[in-house]
Design an enzyme around this catalytic site. Structure first.
Site, mmCIF file in Angstrom:
data_model
loop_
_atom_site.group_PDB
_atom_site.id
_atom_site.type_symbol
_atom_site.label_atom_id
_atom_site.label_comp_id
_atom_site.label_asym_id
_atom_site.label_seq_id
_atom_site.Cartn_x
_atom_site.Cartn_y
_atom_site.Cartn_z
ATOM 1 N N HIS A 237 0.869 -1.048 0.076
ATOM 2 C CA HIS A 237 0.099 -0.103 0.029
ATOM 3 C C HIS A 237 0.925 1.405 0.018
ATOM 4 C CE1 HIS A 237 -2.955 2.880 1.089
ATOM 5 N NE2 HIS A 237 -4.002 2.007 1.068
ATOM 6 N N ARG A 259 -6.089 9.387 -1.600
ATOM 7 C CA ARG A 259 -5.437 9.655 -2.839
ATOM 8 C C ARG A 259 -6.846 9.812 -3.959
ATOM 9 N NH1 ARG A 259 -2.844 5.498 -4.850
ATOM 10 N NH2 ARG A 259 -3.263 4.090 -3.314
#
Ligand SMILES: Cc1cc2nc3c(=O)[nH]c(=O)nc-3n(C[C@H](O)[C@H](O)[C@H](O)COP(=O)(O)OP(=O)(O)OC[C@H]3O[C@@H](n4cnc5c(N)ncnc54)[C@H](O)[C@@H]3O)c2cc1C
Length: 580
Positions: A237, A259
């Site tokens: 991640h 994001r």
């Protein structure tokens, strides 16, 4: 002395896969005796509870299961087993309705009452259902209430250590466990066993999964002679919190929605770099973003703690506080202001796409053994889309529960366990009590560092060969390292030893598969083989233990629904692909 328990169904793990399996098995046949065993506390252990971002499901106008399927296949770089991926996206629709309408989950809603679905990276549609940014707690709490309302036997703090075959070696007879509170061994004989221990790449310097996970299920499978698929595919991640070496918060995830919502990544000099790397910039898939961050780190363009920054303030601090309350609080706990400042982040090992191969009904090649969730391999191929993990565990967990109920109706007998095997497995587990005490933490730190350095985000032959040798060396050293305390009850150092044994074995499988795959796909990037290779000739890895060594085979992917270059989403809405 080993106590023996008998049950119809034994479920190993109480995450989304384990709890759904228990529920569906009981729904299929309430008379079945279901035993739920977990290495931690039931419903409090594992990673499903830690799910932040949410659950992918095609619900809205303009989206479709075909689109979700294509995102999964393209994101997985054409390596997923397509019938499994199809079952995932189709089953997610059914499962989210069950979670809402039967299990009682409340997810966030739009003003018109429809479910709110947010953007997650790597997807062509905003399809991630969520409860704020702490979705897993809602799912697991409501699921537990439903499971508790049924007659399910619970074995908490029970660690599975070996799959025990029947005397002919033809089927599974049960599972050897350690009752961690008493230190006693316990054989649970079962007509059907579900492996749902949730994988979890905890052998990397930075990692996200819960501390109870040590890849035990995968290690038990290898020791039982079963193959594992796609083991080189370890997902990092991109945004693990980086708060220094002295806090367990380092490595924990700052969710993908940051994001997705438009958060920026900046290097140590404050420069935004993702715009140079991918047209989707920060919304590119996890593999691309993690590699880009690692490249900045290798070039020395780092923050004070050695990572990069995530910045959200251009979206409006109030809005960030409102939408990402949990993340803002997590960062504040470590001294960072996510809403109005910058937070240091580093890629962190998050998820294993690889695992035990299985069929669409969760059966495996070992009769009596079923698998679901992160222990299984083949659904995601080279890359798991954020939001497809909890969908995977809940969809296939439910299917496994139904299949096990059917299996028991056809195979009602308990099988006679191989007693010699039980004795050998107990001797293996008890070995460290007879050895001189040593520095287990030192071994663990070496494992974490070598996996990060040589089997991590960027790989090459020299590094992988170095890692394989180092892992063999660690294995030998562990085999000569004992415990300071001879009392087995609640002996956490003993469990650290057993954790390391599992982690080293599974690390060896990851490194062997990574060495065998001489191309770069999704989470697996070989600097000495950066090309993707011919998609039409896509092959997946299958690793199995042969004596003390590991063998890797490459098997062609069966494009059972769609071939590279084709797509399902150009076709008319509502079009169903051929049944896989
Ligand atoms: C921080 C974090 C955030 C995440 N966010 C998302 C997200 O937003 N969306 C998404 O789709 N996915 C997300 N994931 C991934 C997701 O959590 C997993 O894919 C999924 O929940 C795994 O479910 P599972 O049931 O297979 O395993 P888990 O939920 O991990 O459960 C494993 C169970 O097995 C038990 N166990 C382990 N070893 C043994 C043993 N030897 N014997 C007995 N029991 C054992 C554990 O104690 C636990 O009960 C996230 C993961 C993490 C770590």
């Amino acid at each position: 002395m080993t106590e023996t328990l008998a049950t119809d169904i034994l479920i190993l793990g109480s995450g989304g896969a384990g709890l759904f399996a228990a529920l569906h098995a009981k729904q299929a046949n309430p008379a079945l005796e279901v035993t739920l065993a977990a290495k931690g506390l039931i419903g409090k252990s594992g990673c499903t509870r830690m799910v932040q971002g949410g659950y992918n499901v095609a619900l809205s106008d303009g989206d479709s299961v075909e689109r979700h399927f294509m995102d999964t296949i393209v994101g997985g770089k054409w390596l997923p087993r397509q019938d499994l991926a199809w079952r995932l996206v189709e089953g997610a629709v059914e499962r989210i309705q069950e979670l809402e309408n039967e299990i009682g989950c409340f997810f966030d809603r739009n003003p018109d009452g429809s479910l709110h679905q947010k953007a997650f990276a790597g997807q062509t549609f905003d399809r991630t259902v969520h409860k704020g940014d702490l979705t897993g707690i809602e799912i697991i709490n409501r699921l537990m209430e439903q499971v508790w309302a049924r007659d399910v036997r619970r074995l908490e703090d029970h660690r599975a250590v070996a799959l025990i075959p029947d005397r002919a070696g033809a089927a599974l007879a049960g599972v050897l466990m350690i009752d961690m509170r008493s230190g006693d061994f316990r054989l649970v004989q079962a007509r059907a066993v579900l492996l749902a221990t949730g994988g979890g790449p905890t052998m990397y310097l930075y990692h996200t999964p819960s501390g109870d996970k040590a890849c035990d299920g995968l290690a038990m499978s290898l020791r039982a002679g079963l193959p594992l698929r796609d083991m080189e595919m370890v997902q990092f991640h991109p945004t693990g919190l980086l708060a220094g070496p002295d806090t367990r918060m380092t490595g924990t995830v700052l969710e993908e929605g940051l994001r997705g919502a438009g958060g920026w990544l900046l290097n140590g000099a404050g420069e935004r770099f993702m715009t140079e790397v991918d047209p989707a910039a920060e919304r590119a898939t996890r593999d691309i973003v993690s590699r880009a961050i690692y490249t900045q780190m290798r070039a020395g363009k780092t923050t004070p703690l050695g990572g990069v920054y995530i910045e959200m303030k251009h979206l409006g601090p109030e809005s960030v506080r409102d939408r990402f309350k949990g993340m803002v609080e997590r960062c504040a706990d470590s001294g960072f202001d996510l809403a109005g400042g910058r937070v240091e982040v580093v890629p962190t090992a998050h998820y294993m796409m690889g695992g035990l191969p299985f069929e669409i009904d969760c059966t495996t090649t070992l009769p009596g053994l079923f698998v679901a969730g992160e222990d299984s391999g083949g659904v995601h191929g080279a890359n798991r889309l954020g939001g497809n993990g909890v969908a995977n565990s809940t969809v296939f967990g439910g299917i496994a529960g139904e299949t096990m109920a059917r299996w028991i109706a056809a195979e009602p007998q308990l099988r006679d366990p191989d007693r010699a095997r039980i004795a050998a497995e107990i001797a293996r587990c008890r070995r460290p009590f007879d050895l001189p005490a040593g520095d287990l933490n030192g071994l663990r730190e070496r494992l974490l560092q070598l996996m990060w350095d040589d089997v991590g985000i960027l790989r090459d032959r020299a590094g992988l060969e170095r890692a394989i040798q180092a892992l063999d060396q660690l294995d030998r050293e562990l085999a000569a390292t004992g415990l300071p305390d001879s009392e087995p009850a609640f002996n956490l150092t003993w469990h650290d030893w057993l954790n390391l044994e599992s982690q080293i074995l599974v690390s060896r499988a990851i490194a062997a598969a990574a060495l065998a795959r001489e191309d770069s796909r999704g989470a697996h990037y070989r600097e000495d083989h950066p090309e993707t290779g011919d998609l039409e000739k896509s092959a997946y890895t299958l690793v199995h233990q042969n004596g003390q060594g590991l063998e890797v085979a490459m098997k062609p992917v069966d494009f059972s629904i769609v071939r590279p270059g084709q797509s399902l989403i150009d076709q008319a809405p509502g079009h169903a692909p051929p049944t896989p």
